[in-house]
Each structure stands twice: as C-alpha cells, then as structure tokens.
Design a protein around this motif. Structure first.
Motif, PDB file in Angstrom:
ATOM      1  N   GLU A   1       0.797  -1.346   0.159  1.00  0.00           N
ATOM      2  CA  GLU A   1      -0.022   0.030  -0.090  1.00  0.00           C
ATOM      3  C   GLU A   1       0.880   1.100   0.035  1.00  0.00           C
ATOM      4  O   GLU A   1       0.217   2.362  -0.141  1.00  0.00           O
ATOM      5  CB  GLU A   1      -0.826  -0.016   1.343  1.00  0.00           C
ATOM      6  CG  GLU A   1      -2.061  -1.082   1.400  1.00  0.00           C
ATOM      7  CD  GLU A   1      -2.388  -1.458   2.657  1.00  0.00           C
ATOM      8  OE1 GLU A   1      -3.482  -2.302   2.491  1.00  0.00           O
ATOM      9  OE2 GLU A   1      -2.211  -0.662   3.576  1.00  0.00           O
ATOM     10  N   LEU A   2       2.097   1.014   0.096  1.00  0.00           N
ATOM     11  CA  LEU A   2       2.994   2.169   0.102  1.00  0.00           C
ATOM     12  C   LEU A   2       3.471   2.794  -1.228  1.00  0.00           C
ATOM     13  O   LEU A   2       3.956   1.681  -1.905  1.00  0.00           O
ATOM     14  CB  LEU A   2       4.286   1.912   1.112  1.00  0.00           C
ATOM     15  CG  LEU A   2       3.743   1.446   2.488  1.00  0.00           C
ATOM     16  CD1 LEU A   2       5.168   1.058   3.380  1.00  0.00           C
ATOM     17  CD2 LEU A   2       3.045   2.732   3.395  1.00  0.00           C
ATOM     18  N   SER A   3       3.541   4.028  -1.448  1.00  0.00           N
ATOM     19  CA  SER A   3       3.987   4.447  -2.697  1.00  0.00           C
ATOM     20  C   SER A   3       5.599   4.042  -3.052  1.00  0.00           C
ATOM     21  O   SER A   3       6.108   3.614  -4.053  1.00  0.00           O
ATOM     22  CB  SER A   3       3.927   6.181  -2.837  1.00  0.00           C
ATOM     23  OG  SER A   3       4.716   6.616  -1.945  1.00  0.00           O
ATOM     24  N   SER A   4       6.295   3.854  -1.995  1.00  0.00           N
ATOM     25  CA  SER A   4       7.557   3.608  -1.978  1.00  0.00           C
ATOM     26  C   SER A   4       7.864   2.037  -2.569  1.00  0.00           C
ATOM     27  O   SER A   4       8.906   1.846  -3.169  1.00  0.00           O
ATOM     28  CB  SER A   4       8.436   3.551  -0.826  1.00  0.00           C
ATOM     29  OG  SER A   4       7.933   3.009   0.236  1.00  0.00           O
TER      30      SER A   4
ATOM     31  N   ARG B   1       5.887   1.177  -4.693  1.00  0.00           N
ATOM     32  CA  ARG B   1       5.217   1.016  -6.043  1.00  0.00           C
ATOM     33  C   ARG B   1       6.137   2.105  -7.125  1.00  0.00           C
ATOM     34  O   ARG B   1       5.915   1.745  -8.266  1.00  0.00           O
ATOM     35  CB  ARG B   1       3.630   1.611  -6.025  1.00  0.00           C
ATOM     36  CG  ARG B   1       2.789   0.742  -5.042  1.00  0.00           C
ATOM     37  CD  ARG B   1       2.592  -0.549  -5.817  1.00  0.00           C
ATOM     38  NE  ARG B   1       1.456  -1.437  -5.093  1.00  0.00           N
ATOM     39  CZ  ARG B   1       1.221  -2.737  -5.547  1.00  0.00           C
ATOM     40  NH1 ARG B   1       1.464  -3.089  -6.654  1.00  0.00           N
ATOM     41  NH2 ARG B   1       0.336  -3.269  -4.877  1.00  0.00           N
ATOM     42  N   GLN B   2       6.709   2.922  -6.744  1.00  0.00           N
ATOM     43  CA  GLN B   2       7.342   3.983  -7.608  1.00  0.00           C
ATOM     44  C   GLN B   2       8.939   4.106  -7.035  1.00  0.00           C
ATOM     45  O   GLN B   2       8.947   4.124  -5.778  1.00  0.00           O
ATOM     46  CB  GLN B   2       6.716   5.408  -7.351  1.00  0.00           C
ATOM     47  CG  GLN B   2       5.253   5.373  -7.999  1.00  0.00           C
ATOM     48  CD  GLN B   2       5.219   5.328  -9.424  1.00  0.00           C
ATOM     49  OE1 GLN B   2       6.281   5.691 -10.192  1.00  0.00           O
ATOM     50  NE2 GLN B   2       4.013   4.976  -9.945  1.00  0.00           N
TER      51      GLN B   2
ATOM     52  N   ASP C   1       7.666  -0.915  -9.841  1.00  0.00           N
ATOM     53  CA  ASP C   1       6.657  -1.487  -8.971  1.00  0.00           C
ATOM     54  C   ASP C   1       7.053  -2.966  -8.210  1.00  0.00           C
ATOM     55  O   ASP C   1       6.658  -3.921  -8.629  1.00  0.00           O
ATOM     56  CB  ASP C   1       5.506  -1.959  -9.792  1.00  0.00           C
ATOM     57  CG  ASP C   1       4.133  -2.112  -9.122  1.00  0.00           C
ATOM     58  OD1 ASP C   1       4.211  -2.653  -7.850  1.00  0.00           O
ATOM     59  OD2 ASP C   1       2.901  -1.701  -9.611  1.00  0.00           O
TER      60      ASP C   1
END
Ligand code: FES
Length: 426
Positions: free
Chosen positions: A316-319, A321-322, A325
């Motif tokens: 769920e963390l952007s880190s 995913r970006q 991914d």
C-alpha cells in the motif's frame, strides 16, 4: 567502632551512652556495614549503604522517623527500612537490643521470605513499577540462588504479554533476543543481558492499559486447515477478536509447529508488514516459547495479534510502487512459485558466484530473477533465507556512517526481518 560477638546471634556494636550522645555512629557486624541511630528514644540499625547507589546513610538526615539519603534524597522509614521512593528500593534494617549499657545487633536476621520468593516478588514489583534498579537486583538475587534463567524470562514474557493492550512490542523482542544470546555470552554478562531485556519490557508497559483475553472456541471439532483459513481471514479484515479466538483454539488443539505456521502464514499474507516488525515479532514470540516451553503459548502468543491486524501492508506504500513496482514483481513471482518449486524438487542448489552481490543490486528485477532461478534450481527456503540475511547483514556493515538515523532504521529493519525469516525457515 570495634564489635564483639555475643553468645547468641547478637553482636555488640556500640556503647549505648555514646550512641545516645552522638545520635548516630557507624559500626560493623560480620560483613555488614551498619549505620546506628538514636532517635526519638529508640535505637535503630540500618545497612549503611544506601540501596540506591551506596551513599553512606550514616551521613543522612533523620527527622520525624524518616531517614533521608543526602545523594538523591531517597527517604526511608527508619524503623523498618521501607522507602517512600520506590526507585531507591528499601534499605535493610536489623534487630537491636540494649543490654548492660551496650547496643547489640543481629546482623543476619531470618528473612521474611525465602530468598527465591523474595527476589521473585521483587522482580514482579520492578516490572510493575518499571524500577530498573529493582529489576537489576532481582536478576542478580535470583542468579545467586541458582534459579535458571528461564524463570525470570518467563516472568518477563508473561508480564509483557499481559500488561500492554497494544500487545507484543520491542521490549519483548529484545528480551527474547537476549534469551537467544545467553549461551553465547560469558557468565558475567548473562545477568546484564537478562536485565536489559526485562527492563525494556517494564518500560514498554509503563502507563499502558492491560490486555483482556478473548476465549478459545468451545468446540474442538475444527480442522487445522479451517482454523488457519479463519485466522488468516480475520487478520486480513483486521478483526482482532476473531483472530484471537482462532489462535487460542489453535494453541489448544494443534501441534506447536502448526501454530507457528499459522502465524507465519498470516505474517506473510501481505508484503513486509509494518516494516518487517510483524514477522520479526512473531518469530521472537515463537523463539521465546522454545526457551520457556510451548505450554505457555496461550499466555504469550495472543499478544502478537495486534501486530498482525494493525500492520501497515507495504504494497500500500508508494515507495513499493514507484519508481519500480516492486510489490507487483513480488506478487508475480509468488504466482510462479508452485512451478518453480516443482522444477527444483529434485535439484541440489549451489549458490552461484556473486549471488549475495546480486541480492544487493539496485535493480529489483535482477534480484527477483536471481531468487526465482535459485528456487528453480533447488534452493530450499532456509538456504535462500540465509543468503538474504547474509546480504542484509552486509548492507548494514557497508552502510555509510553519514546517513541519517531513519536511513539506518531502513537497513536494520531489513536485517532484522531477513534474520527472522531465516530463523523461521530453519
Ligand atoms: S544513593 Fe541514596 S538516594 Fe541515591
């Protein structure tokens, strides 16, 4: 003042008139250093060393029945030695008699309780009030009585698992890690290790509300598969009460290995939960039971449930995913796992040259590809987890000292997590 042994347990320690006149004297009886006082018409004898940090109490102030130490101002009721300031601990007092103008003291009175009971009680008090000095003295007192380390360990685990509504935390993890280390430590360092763990548990629980139990299900007619499914589903929807009822039923009906599997499964249903703490804490809880016995599982394990149900899920963390991914890469690899395991079923894996360096690569795709190849070539979970833990340890050792504390947290969390996975896989 010189002392004389009398025909009983009493030892002559002072001239009564001299003590009346001076108000206080120091003396010795056996190996005891004594502070003697004449106050409000009574003769009193206390240990001359302040129980806090050893200041001579004969140099303290006595007023209205209270002896005050001059170093940190701890106060003691003069007749019985009980302190007004629990952080300082009680001071020992000694029975006094006056015979024919001389003051006699019994330097070794019968203790109120047998020593093991006394130090066990004191440890409980130290944990309840987070009194580090009392915890330290209790650990030493129990060790002097040859009490096995598992007794104070068990007391600390039960206390920490009960008196913190939010459940298992760093104090219990440190206590379990210290228990794991004891055999590798020099005997003189073992008490310190136990003290560190126990005092951290006490600090974690200070001011916290206690946990209240959910009972197990009254039926025992539930299969292991169904219990695991219910437990994981309860964790999935963050239902603490339901998860606790399932876990307690599992503890009462399943073998320890199956209970551990159920917890490890839930701790890996999402990625790197709570920055690795969830898996690490589950692992330490299981390891702590290896020390004190799995018959304590019902007392200890439910405390890890909040760590499962409330955990951050790294996908769920952007880190995660970006810019890459990473979460998706891991989920895709997970889907391939049954085939990879089948391919590697009859293989014996040898770690390729530079495997650890590959695991430390900046390219997540390269890392996942290498790990998939390892599984396909027969690497066991323990072998692969060992390589990852090795890589995580290398990363800590090579991490730049100019990094900020939060950066260090990132690498040490990774190492703790990788180590826990390796230990669980063994
Ligand atoms: S040494 Fe006496 S209060 Fe600290």
């Amino acid at each position: 003042m010189a002392t004389e042994q009398s025909d009983s347990d009493l030892v002559k320690v002072a001239d009564a008139d001299e003590l009346r006149e001076e108000g206080r004297l120091i003396s010795r009886a056996g190996n005891r250093a004594l502070a003697l006082f004449y106050h409000e018409g009574e003769f009193r004898a206390v240990d001359n060393r302040c129980p806090h940090m050893g200041f001579p109490l004969a140099e303290g102030t006595v007023d209205e029945g209270i002896l005050t130490c001059h170093w940190h101002h701890a106060r003691f009721e003069l007749s019985c030695g009980d302190t007004f300031d629990p952080w300082a601990d009680d001071v020992q007092t000694f029975p006094v008699e006056v015979r024919d103008g001389d003051v006699y003291v019994d330097p070794y009175p019968e203790p109120d309780l047998p020593p093991v009971e006394h130090w066990s009680d004191r440890l409980e008090t130290g944990l309840e009030e987070s009194l580090q000095l009392v915890v330290a003295k209790s650990v030493l007192g129990l060790a002097d009585e040859d009490v096995p380390y598992t007794d104070p360990l068990r007391a600390g685990l039960a206390f920490g698992a009960t008196y913190r509504a939010d459940g298992w935390s760093s104090g219990l993890t440190i206590l379990s890690a210290m228990a794991n280390l004891l055999d590798a430590l020099r005997p003189e360092d073992r008490n310190r290790a136990l003290y560190v763990g126990l005092s951290r548990v006490a600090q974690d629980c200070q001011g916290e509300p206690p946990r209240f139990d959910q009972p197990s299900f009254s039926t025992r007619d539930v299969s292991a598969e169904r219990l695991e499914e219910w437990f994981r589903e309860s964790v999935e929807v963050r239902d603490e009460d339901g998860a606790e009822r399932c876990l307690r039923t599992a503890v009462e009906t399943l073998e320890p290995e199956r209970v551990a599997d159920l917890l490890y499964s839930a701790a890996t249903d999402h990625l790197y939960m709570d920055a690795g703490h969830t898996f690490d804490f589950v692992n330490k809880a299981c390891e702590s039971l290896d020390h004190v016995g799995w018959e304590r599982a019902d007392e200890i394990l439910p405390s890890v449930i909040p760590r499962l149900t409330r955990a951050t899920r790294s996908e769920e963390l952007s880190s995660w995913r970006q810019p890459d991914d990473v979460a998706e890469l891991v989920f895709d690899a997970y889907d391939e796992l049954p085939d990879l395991l089948e391919d590697g079923a009859d293989e014996t894996w040898d770690d390729p040259n530079g495997f650890v360096e590959t695991l430390l690569s900046d390219d997540p795709e390269e890392v996942v590809t290498a790990m998939k190849a390892a599984v396909q070539n027969g690497a066991t979970a323990a072998e692969l987890a060992g390589e990852v833990a090795h890589a995580a340890g290398r990363r800590v050792a090579q991490f730049g000292t100019s990094n900020e504390f939060s950066d260090w947290n990132t690498v040490h969390h990774t190492y703790s997590y990788a180590n826990a996975v390796h230990k669980a896989a063994l």
